[in-house]
Design a protein around this motif. Structure first.
Motif, mmCIF file in Angstrom:
data_model
loop_
_atom_site.group_PDB
_atom_site.id
_atom_site.type_symbol
_atom_site.label_atom_id
_atom_site.label_comp_id
_atom_site.label_asym_id
_atom_site.label_seq_id
_atom_site.Cartn_x
_atom_site.Cartn_y
_atom_site.Cartn_z
ATOM 1 N N ARG A 144 0.754 -1.135 0.331
ATOM 2 C CA ARG A 144 0.598 0.033 0.295
ATOM 3 C C ARG A 144 0.992 1.083 -0.189
ATOM 4 O O ARG A 144 1.920 1.464 0.534
ATOM 5 N N PHE A 178 -5.229 9.770 -0.043
ATOM 6 C CA PHE A 178 -5.507 8.574 -0.661
ATOM 7 C C PHE A 178 -4.703 7.514 -0.498
ATOM 8 O O PHE A 178 -3.548 7.436 0.226
ATOM 9 N N GLU A 238 -8.745 3.661 -1.803
ATOM 10 C CA GLU A 238 -9.269 4.820 -0.412
ATOM 11 C C GLU A 238 -9.456 6.124 -0.133
ATOM 12 O O GLU A 238 -8.186 6.100 -0.566
ATOM 13 N N GLY A 239 -10.284 6.934 -0.616
ATOM 14 C CA GLY A 239 -10.504 8.117 -0.280
ATOM 15 C C GLY A 239 -10.851 8.085 -1.618
ATOM 16 O O GLY A 239 -11.045 9.076 -2.614
ATOM 17 N N LYS A 240 -11.402 7.012 -2.608
ATOM 18 C CA LYS A 240 -11.809 7.330 -3.941
ATOM 19 C C LYS A 240 -12.650 8.864 -4.013
ATOM 20 O O LYS A 240 -13.301 9.716 -5.077
ATOM 21 N N CYS A 296 3.143 3.875 3.640
ATOM 22 C CA CYS A 296 1.749 3.304 4.897
ATOM 23 C C CYS A 296 2.880 2.671 5.489
ATOM 24 O O CYS A 296 3.500 1.637 5.587
#
Length: 136
Positions: free
Chosen positions: A3, A13, A111-113, A136
């Motif tokens: 990630r 994101f 994530e955060g799309k 990450c």
């Protein structure tokens, strides 16, 4: 899959690496943390890009596409146009002034799309935005 945290234009994101682009992922990983400017595309529709001129990542085409989905991040290794990273936030057909291009799909935002369109519109109306990509 690993990630990558992406911070751009005040939004956060998380992207996952794509298993079908191992050479691109491995080469890009060596650049992390990666800091550039993100601007709105000129030819490709609803996307933002990082123009990289003659920079060479050292990989050719793998898992390449001309039609990224929302949240897909492509690495174009250069050739017909300059090297670049492109991030689709809406309908996108990857092109340059010379015509259609294909880039290596190596990251997908997971994530955060929901904030991608806001980021795209910020780049369009406010100009270049800082983008930082890191593990990450």
């Amino acid at each position: 899959m690993s990630r990558i945290a992406i911070h751009a234009g005040g939004f956060d994101f998380v992207a996952e690496t794509h298993p079908d682009a191992p050479l691109t992922v491995a080469a890009f990983d060596k650049l992390l943390p990666y800091r550039q400017k993100l601007i709105h595309v000129r030819w490709s529709g609803e996307g933002c890009w990082v123009p990289l001129g003659d920079f060479q990542l050292g990989v050719g085409f793998e898992n390449h596409t001309s039609h990224p989905s929302v949240g897909d991040i492509l690495w174009y290794p250069g050739g017909y146009s300059e090297t670049e990273i492109i991030l689709a936030y809406g309908a996108c057909s990857f092109s340059s002034k010379l015509g259609q291009l294909a880039g290596n799909h190596f990251l997908t935002i997971v994530e955060g799309k929901e904030n991608l369109r806001a980021l795209g519109l910020k780049c369009l109306w406010e100009g270049a935005q800082e983008i930082v990509m890191e593990r990450c």
